[in-house]
Design a protein around this motif. Sequence first.
Motif, PDB file in Angstrom:
ATOM      1  N   GLN A  90       0.806  -1.210   0.000  1.00  0.00           N
ATOM      2  CA  GLN A  90       0.000   0.000   0.000  1.00  0.00           C
ATOM      3  C   GLN A  90       0.852   1.278   0.000  1.00  0.00           C
ATOM      4  OE1 GLN A  90      -2.368  -0.571   3.564  1.00  0.00           O
ATOM      5  NE2 GLN A  90      -0.980   0.680   4.798  1.00  0.00           N
ATOM      6  N   SER A  91       1.974   1.285   0.704  1.00  0.00           N
ATOM      7  CA  SER A  91       2.798   2.497   0.757  1.00  0.00           C
ATOM      8  C   SER A  91       3.504   2.740  -0.565  1.00  0.00           C
ATOM      9  CB  SER A  91       3.819   2.388   1.894  1.00  0.00           C
ATOM     10  OG  SER A  91       4.613   3.556   1.959  1.00  0.00           O
ATOM     11  N   LEU A  92       4.112   1.708  -1.142  1.00  0.00           N
ATOM     12  CA  LEU A  92       4.811   1.877  -2.418  1.00  0.00           C
ATOM     13  C   LEU A  92       3.837   2.210  -3.541  1.00  0.00           C
ATOM     14  CD1 LEU A  92       7.401  -1.062  -2.210  1.00  0.00           C
ATOM     15  CD2 LEU A  92       7.739   1.352  -1.639  1.00  0.00           C
ATOM     16  N   ALA A  93       2.658   1.602  -3.493  1.00  0.00           N
ATOM     17  CA  ALA A  93       1.659   1.901  -4.519  1.00  0.00           C
ATOM     18  C   ALA A  93       1.216   3.361  -4.438  1.00  0.00           C
ATOM     19  CB  ALA A  93       0.463   0.960  -4.362  1.00  0.00           C
TER      20      ALA A  93
ATOM     21  N   GLN B 145       2.970   5.808  -3.280  1.00  0.00           N
ATOM     22  CA  GLN B 145       4.080   6.623  -3.765  1.00  0.00           C
ATOM     23  C   GLN B 145       4.031   6.766  -5.284  1.00  0.00           C
ATOM     24  OE1 GLN B 145       7.955   5.367  -2.420  1.00  0.00           O
ATOM     25  NE2 GLN B 145       7.344   5.284  -0.265  1.00  0.00           N
ATOM     26  N   ARG B 146       3.758   5.680  -5.984  1.00  0.00           N
ATOM     27  CA  ARG B 146       3.673   5.739  -7.451  1.00  0.00           C
ATOM     28  C   ARG B 146       2.538   6.659  -7.890  1.00  0.00           C
ATOM     29  NH1 ARG B 146       5.859   6.118 -12.098  1.00  0.00           N
ATOM     30  NH2 ARG B 146       7.418   4.649 -11.319  1.00  0.00           N
ATOM     31  N   VAL B 147       1.400   6.552  -7.233  1.00  0.00           N
ATOM     32  CA  VAL B 147       0.242   7.385  -7.598  1.00  0.00           C
ATOM     33  C   VAL B 147       0.560   8.859  -7.380  1.00  0.00           C
ATOM     34  CG1 VAL B 147      -2.158   7.909  -7.050  1.00  0.00           C
ATOM     35  CG2 VAL B 147      -1.399   5.523  -7.144  1.00  0.00           C
ATOM     36  N   LEU B 148       1.092   9.182  -6.196  1.00  0.00           N
ATOM     37  CA  LEU B 148       1.403  10.578  -5.891  1.00  0.00           C
ATOM     38  C   LEU B 148       2.514  11.115  -6.778  1.00  0.00           C
ATOM     39  CD1 LEU B 148       1.275  10.557  -1.970  1.00  0.00           C
ATOM     40  CD2 LEU B 148      -0.454  11.407  -3.551  1.00  0.00           C
TER      41      LEU B 148
ATOM     42  N   LEU C  83      -3.723   3.061  -8.829  1.00  0.00           N
ATOM     43  CA  LEU C  83      -2.434   2.455  -9.156  1.00  0.00           C
ATOM     44  C   LEU C  83      -2.426   1.938 -10.588  1.00  0.00           C
ATOM     45  CD1 LEU C  83       0.377   1.373  -8.420  1.00  0.00           C
ATOM     46  CD2 LEU C  83      -0.742  -0.690  -7.545  1.00  0.00           C
ATOM     47  N   PHE C  84      -3.456   1.211 -10.958  1.00  0.00           N
ATOM     48  CA  PHE C  84      -3.461   0.609 -12.294  1.00  0.00           C
ATOM     49  C   PHE C  84      -3.894   1.604 -13.369  1.00  0.00           C
ATOM     50  CE2 PHE C  84      -3.684  -3.090  -9.495  1.00  0.00           C
ATOM     51  CZ  PHE C  84      -2.651  -3.842 -10.030  1.00  0.00           C
ATOM     52  N   SER C  85      -4.132   2.857 -12.971  1.00  0.00           N
ATOM     53  CA  SER C  85      -4.331   3.930 -13.941  1.00  0.00           C
ATOM     54  C   SER C  85      -3.025   4.676 -14.229  1.00  0.00           C
ATOM     55  CB  SER C  85      -5.383   4.922 -13.431  1.00  0.00           C
ATOM     56  OG  SER C  85      -6.629   4.279 -13.239  1.00  0.00           O
TER      57      SER C  85
END
Length: 651
Positions: free
Chosen positions: A489-492, A494-497, A621-623
């Motif tokens: 959840q944290s790494l995901a 980070q990618r989104v932000l 995330l998958f967007s």
Amino acid sequence: MSDIIQLLPDHVANQIAAGEVVQRPASVVKELLENAIDAGATSIKLLLKDAGKTLIQVIDDGKGMSTTDARLCFERHATSKIRKAEDLFNIHTKGFRGEALASIAAIAHVELKTKQEDEELGTQIKIEGSKVSSQEVVSTSKGTSIAVKNLFFNIPARRNFLKSDSIETRHVVDEFQRVALTHPDISFLLHHNNNEVYNLRKSNLRQRIVSIFGSKMNERLVPINEQTDIITVAGFVVKPEFAKKKRGEQFFFVNNRFIKSSYLNHAVVNAFEGLLDHSSHPSYFLYLEVPPNTIDINIHPTKTEIKFDNEKALYAILRATVKHSLGQYNVAPVLDFERDANLDTPYNYSKKDTPSVPPITVDPNFNPFKSENNFQSTPNTTTSSSSGSSNSSNYSSGNNYQTNYKKDAGSWEALYTDSSFESDSNTDSDSDLDINSDISPVSNFTSFESTHQEQLFESAQETETGKTFQIQKKYLLSSIKSGVVLIHQSLAHQRVLYEEFLENITVKEASSQQLLFPVTISFSSSDIEMIYSIKSDLESAGFMFDEFTKESVVIGGIPTSITESQITLILEQLLDDIKLEVPDASFSHFDVMAKSFAKSLAIKTGTILSLKEQENLVNNLFSCKEPSTSPFGKPTFKTLSLQEIDSIFNK
């Protein structure tokens, strides 16, 4: 067969040696500052341009050099510090190998001006790539001024490997701080691109630390002082509550020389056992004095690593010394963690006689359970006066029951009695209903409680019908057609932000929100200089700066995607990332800012997410353009197919 081994030309040998001694502008700064200290200077000035790539100039008021020494100092292995091999084990100076100036002159344009105190005129020498271009007599002040221009001008490959100006400046400032912390009795001045970064006057050690790292450091320091036969330990450690997430302000000095030692660092960390979080690092400024013949400092070209003869004894002494100081100054915890120091008996009153105990009086007639509520008697009096004779006996028995009930129940009944129920009891026709009806305070409360519990269970059942599940407050498990996907959840997040911030900064026009009251944040002078160097990039990201001072920055506006309480966290994380060379030399600061913002604001491990938050995170995330990795290259999710799951149970 012809011979194939030959001696290298001097200029080639100097360039090879320069590769070990001079790695970046900070290496030149270190060598020149140490030479100025060895010359007995009391005031040293360091002038930089373009992080030292264009100009590094050191001016001191030391003893200077003669004309012969000025010419000879640029030769390899020319030194005034040692005469024989035994001197290597009794070194009291900074430099001793005689390779620094020769290596610097091989890869830069060097201009030297020097004069001794008893001479009327001095000497000026200009060298370009180990070749002396001119030597003449000049009028100059006492001491030495050496200017290094166009570093790596004849080795373009090395120059291309240099980082951005902000990173190289950071390395220069680090070397400057290490030298300045070692010699508080010398005044130092640092100018970068005609801007004053440091102006350090002669002072003691504590004042020097405060001058470099800001006035707030003064209240955080815990003094260290211990003297034994084999080592003398002095300096300061920083209180545990001010520990940092990154290893920054950690300084070891052995015989006034900065060193790096993971072994000794472990001793200090061990002394803080029980006082720090597992992810925090203590800050310290420790000065060790040992006999020169018990160490070997000639094991590394930069002389930052030292070999000790008795490391285990030094480890034990250092650990015990730091631990003793933490306890002596009431920094270490005591057994009673709830003890309030304000309630301790003052030392002056500890031996005085105890005063007489005041008498205690008790009221035997006081009954805390006795209640006097007027509402208990009013309805009964009114009803009995208007009732008929045929109902008098019936009402009398009911009235006695009601009186006993209220006597037992106490005043808490009024909290649960319905207002309509109490008002209806004032009428004659409903007097019997007051006793015999099914409506009661207890039944009303019970029905409300059961209804509320049903609502809670219904909401809990609704959350269990989702397609995502949170595991150990760290991972999200989501069902897909081919199996399941496990998401960090944290790494995901980070990618989104990261992609959101990068798009807002580069593609879209970043929007700002003006603060009603500007926020003032304190930093060290070097950090203020670094923030000022990336000021335009931060403004493009949505920050608005009102004022810059030597120790603080006033922020009047921030990006709409962050809150006021997150400003300090984001800027500190950004500075740490720049210091750790997160950006490449060809990157702008937009990328590192987006990474730092994402790392600072992403949800952390241990955060509980609702079902809606879980689903939003998975969908976002998958967007993303690159959902499989975090901004720092770590995987964000792992897919497990049904076949892989079946294979676990079919072994």
